[in-house]
Enzyme design. Structure first.
Site, PDB file in Angstrom:
ATOM      1  N   SER A 138       0.846  -1.196   0.000  1.00 16.92           N
ATOM      2  CA  SER A 138       0.000   0.000   0.000  1.00 16.92           C
ATOM      3  C   SER A 138       0.882   1.247   0.000  1.00 16.92           C
ATOM      4  O   SER A 138       2.012   1.231   0.512  1.00 16.92           O
ATOM      5  CB  SER A 138      -0.862   0.017   1.271  1.00 16.92           C
ATOM      6  OG  SER A 138      -1.425   1.291   1.464  1.00 16.92           O
ATOM      7  N   TYR A 151      -1.590  -0.926  10.243  1.00 15.66           N
ATOM      8  CA  TYR A 151      -1.758  -1.268   8.823  1.00 15.66           C
ATOM      9  C   TYR A 151      -0.536  -0.813   8.024  1.00 15.66           C
ATOM     10  O   TYR A 151       0.033  -1.576   7.246  1.00 15.66           O
ATOM     11  CB  TYR A 151      -3.037  -0.610   8.299  1.00 15.66           C
ATOM     12  CG  TYR A 151      -3.292  -0.812   6.825  1.00 15.66           C
ATOM     13  CD1 TYR A 151      -3.843  -2.001   6.350  1.00 15.66           C
ATOM     14  CD2 TYR A 151      -2.991   0.183   5.895  1.00 15.66           C
ATOM     15  CE1 TYR A 151      -4.088  -2.187   4.991  1.00 15.66           C
ATOM     16  CE2 TYR A 151      -3.238   0.007   4.540  1.00 15.66           C
ATOM     17  CZ  TYR A 151      -3.787  -1.174   4.094  1.00 15.66           C
ATOM     18  OH  TYR A 151      -4.018  -1.352   2.751  1.00 15.66           O
TER      19      TYR A 151
HETATM   20  P1  NAP Z   1     -11.427  -5.382   0.242  1.00 12.65           P
HETATM   21  O1  NAP Z   1     -12.317  -4.859  -0.821  1.00 12.65           O
HETATM   22  O2  NAP Z   1     -11.750  -5.141   1.655  1.00 12.65           O
HETATM   23  O3  NAP Z   1     -11.252  -6.971  -0.007  1.00 12.65           O
HETATM   24  C1  NAP Z   1     -10.438  -7.691   0.870  1.00 12.65           C
HETATM   25  C2  NAP Z   1     -10.321  -9.114   0.399  1.00 12.65           C
HETATM   26  O4  NAP Z   1      -9.441  -9.793   1.302  1.00 12.65           O
HETATM   27  C3  NAP Z   1     -11.653  -9.851   0.416  1.00 12.65           C
HETATM   28  O5  NAP Z   1     -11.728 -10.707  -0.705  1.00 12.65           O
HETATM   29  C4  NAP Z   1     -11.579 -10.657   1.706  1.00 12.65           C
HETATM   30  O6  NAP Z   1     -12.264 -11.908   1.634  1.00 12.65           O
HETATM   31  C5  NAP Z   1     -10.088 -10.944   1.791  1.00 12.65           C
HETATM   32  N1  NAP Z   1      -9.676 -11.259   3.160  1.00 12.65           N
HETATM   33  C6  NAP Z   1      -9.690 -10.465   4.255  1.00 12.65           C
HETATM   34  N2  NAP Z   1      -9.263 -11.158   5.331  1.00 12.65           N
HETATM   35  C7  NAP Z   1      -8.969 -12.410   4.881  1.00 12.65           C
HETATM   36  C8  NAP Z   1      -8.477 -13.573   5.516  1.00 12.65           C
HETATM   37  N3  NAP Z   1      -8.222 -13.609   6.832  1.00 12.65           N
HETATM   38  N4  NAP Z   1      -8.279 -14.675   4.764  1.00 12.65           N
HETATM   39  C9  NAP Z   1      -8.550 -14.664   3.433  1.00 12.65           C
HETATM   40  N5  NAP Z   1      -9.019 -13.595   2.774  1.00 12.65           N
HETATM   41  C10 NAP Z   1      -9.233 -12.481   3.506  1.00 12.65           C
HETATM   42  O7  NAP Z   1      -9.957  -4.819   0.054  1.00 12.65           O
HETATM   43  P2  NAP Z   1      -9.191  -4.282  -1.252  1.00 12.65           P
HETATM   44  O8  NAP Z   1      -9.309  -2.810  -1.257  1.00 12.65           O
HETATM   45  O9  NAP Z   1      -9.569  -5.062  -2.435  1.00 12.65           O
HETATM   46  O10 NAP Z   1      -7.699  -4.605  -0.815  1.00 12.65           O
HETATM   47  C11 NAP Z   1      -6.930  -5.606  -1.457  1.00 12.65           C
HETATM   48  C12 NAP Z   1      -5.473  -5.361  -1.155  1.00 12.65           C
HETATM   49  O11 NAP Z   1      -5.106  -4.059  -1.626  1.00 12.65           O
HETATM   50  C13 NAP Z   1      -5.141  -5.384   0.333  1.00 12.65           C
HETATM   51  O12 NAP Z   1      -3.867  -5.965   0.518  1.00 12.65           O
HETATM   52  C14 NAP Z   1      -5.107  -3.915   0.694  1.00 12.65           C
HETATM   53  O13 NAP Z   1      -4.308  -3.671   1.827  1.00 12.65           O
HETATM   54  C15 NAP Z   1      -4.504  -3.344  -0.564  1.00 12.65           C
HETATM   55  N6  NAP Z   1      -4.737  -1.921  -0.736  1.00 12.65           N
HETATM   56  C16 NAP Z   1      -5.998  -1.422  -0.897  1.00 12.65           C
HETATM   57  C17 NAP Z   1      -6.170  -0.051  -1.060  1.00 12.65           C
HETATM   58  C18 NAP Z   1      -7.521   0.582  -1.255  1.00 12.65           C
HETATM   59  O14 NAP Z   1      -7.605   1.819  -1.235  1.00 12.65           O
HETATM   60  N7  NAP Z   1      -8.591  -0.179  -1.440  1.00 12.65           N
HETATM   61  C19 NAP Z   1      -5.061   0.790  -1.049  1.00 12.65           C
HETATM   62  C20 NAP Z   1      -3.802   0.251  -0.882  1.00 12.65           C
HETATM   63  C21 NAP Z   1      -3.656  -1.102  -0.726  1.00 12.65           C
HETATM   64  P3  NAP Z   1     -13.644 -12.261   2.402  1.00 12.65           P
HETATM   65  O15 NAP Z   1     -14.583 -11.108   2.194  1.00 12.65           O
HETATM   66  O16 NAP Z   1     -14.080 -13.523   1.729  1.00 12.65           O
HETATM   67  O17 NAP Z   1     -13.297 -12.476   3.848  1.00 12.65           O
END
Ligand code: NAP
Length: 240
Positions: A138, A151
């Site tokens: 991130s 985080y």
């Molecule tokens: P999201 O929409 O909240 O989705 C998170 C995903 O991770 C879901 O599919 C969830 O699955 C899964 N997950 C969470 N806990 C888990 C666990 N214990 N075991 C297995 N799966 C798990 O998040 P996102 O925004 O797509 O984020 C994806 C990645 O991008 C993350 O690493 C996040 O830190 C990074 N990121 C996001 C942003 C942003 O602005 N969105 C920015 C920088 C980095 P379930 O729902 O099935 O539990």
């Protein structure tokens, strides 16, 4: 058919990456923890678009479940060509307000989940003398975020993990890279107030949030390169 394992691919960036690989004819292991219906929907879309999807429930915060997940992924052809360590949770509150239990849980998922999946996938990659790992860190792991200290720390550690493991694995033909998304329009930001989001966006040179698909394209790009390893790719609209 090549196999990609994407942790946390039921929603958001993981889901977009799963569909992106699937459209390109990959076997995609769709991992979820809570969102079973969403994972089934992702699998259905992949199967319709020419890929081959298999869903597997695993909590990547638990080492034994990471092991089972990787074993499942390797069970088709004895190989894992690409591992995307994407699953993560966020906790937004002042550093000392987050309980130690929730802090440890965050690290178990965001950092140790990625390290454990990698640990279990490496023997398959070493056997083939090839493989590619893409970690999803991130922007906050690069610059730090107030009220997201744990985080940010877990994401900074993923950057260190990427750089060090890339050096260790390069002689064995395994590449390790990382994407650092900025503010991306997914559920992870759904609790951010409109005002806070407007303030974030006003600081982004491109003046908008990114999309999950824009990150997925970068994950795919890094996974396919043959001479790129140990790199940290910002996907942030010019923020950093
Ligand atoms: P999201 O929409 O909240 O989705 C998170 C995903 O991770 C879901 O599919 C969830 O699955 C899964 N997950 C969470 N806990 C888990 C666990 N214990 N075991 C297995 N799966 C798990 O998040 P996102 O925004 O797509 O984020 C994806 C990645 O991008 C993350 O690493 C996040 O830190 C990074 N990121 C996001 C942003 C942003 O602005 N969105 C920015 C920088 C980095 P379930 O729902 O099935 O539990």
């Amino acid at each position: 058919m090549e196999t990609v394992l994407i942790t946390g691919s039921s929603r958001g960036i993981g889901r977009a990456a799963a569909e992106y690989f699937g459209e390109r004819g990959w076997r995609v292991i769709v991992n979820y923890n809570n969102s079973e219906d969403a994972a089934k929907e992702v699998a259905c879309r992949i199967n319709k678009s020419g890929g081959e999807a298999h869903i597997f429930k695993a909590d990547v915060g638990k080492s034994c479940e990471c092991e089972a997940l990787v074993k499942f992924a390797a069970g088709f052809e004895g190989r894992i060509d690409v591992l995307v360590n994407n699953a993560a949770i966020d906790e937004m509150m002042p550093f000392d307000m987050l309980s130690i239990e929730r802090e440890r849980r965050l690290f178990d998922i965001n950092l140790f989940g990625a390290m454990d999946c990698t640990r279990y996938a490496l023997p398959y990659m070493l056997h083939e003398k090839k493989g590619s790992i893409v970690n999803v860190s991130s922007i906050w792991g690069q610059v730090g975020a107030s009220c997201e200290v744990q985080y940010s720390t877990s994401k900074a550690a993923l950057i260190g993990f990427t750089k060090a493991l890339a050096k260790e694995m390069a002689p064995s033909g395994i590449r390790v890279n990382c994407v650092c998304p900025g503010v991306i329009d997914t559920d992870m930001n759904k609790n951010v107030s409109e005002d806070d989001m407007a303030a974030f966006v006003s600081e982004i040179p491109m003046a908008r949030m990114g999309t999950a698909m824009e990150v997925a394209e970068c994950i795919y790009f890094l996974s396919r390169q043959t001479y790129v390893t140990g790199q940290i790719l910002g996907v942030n609209g010019g923020y950093v």
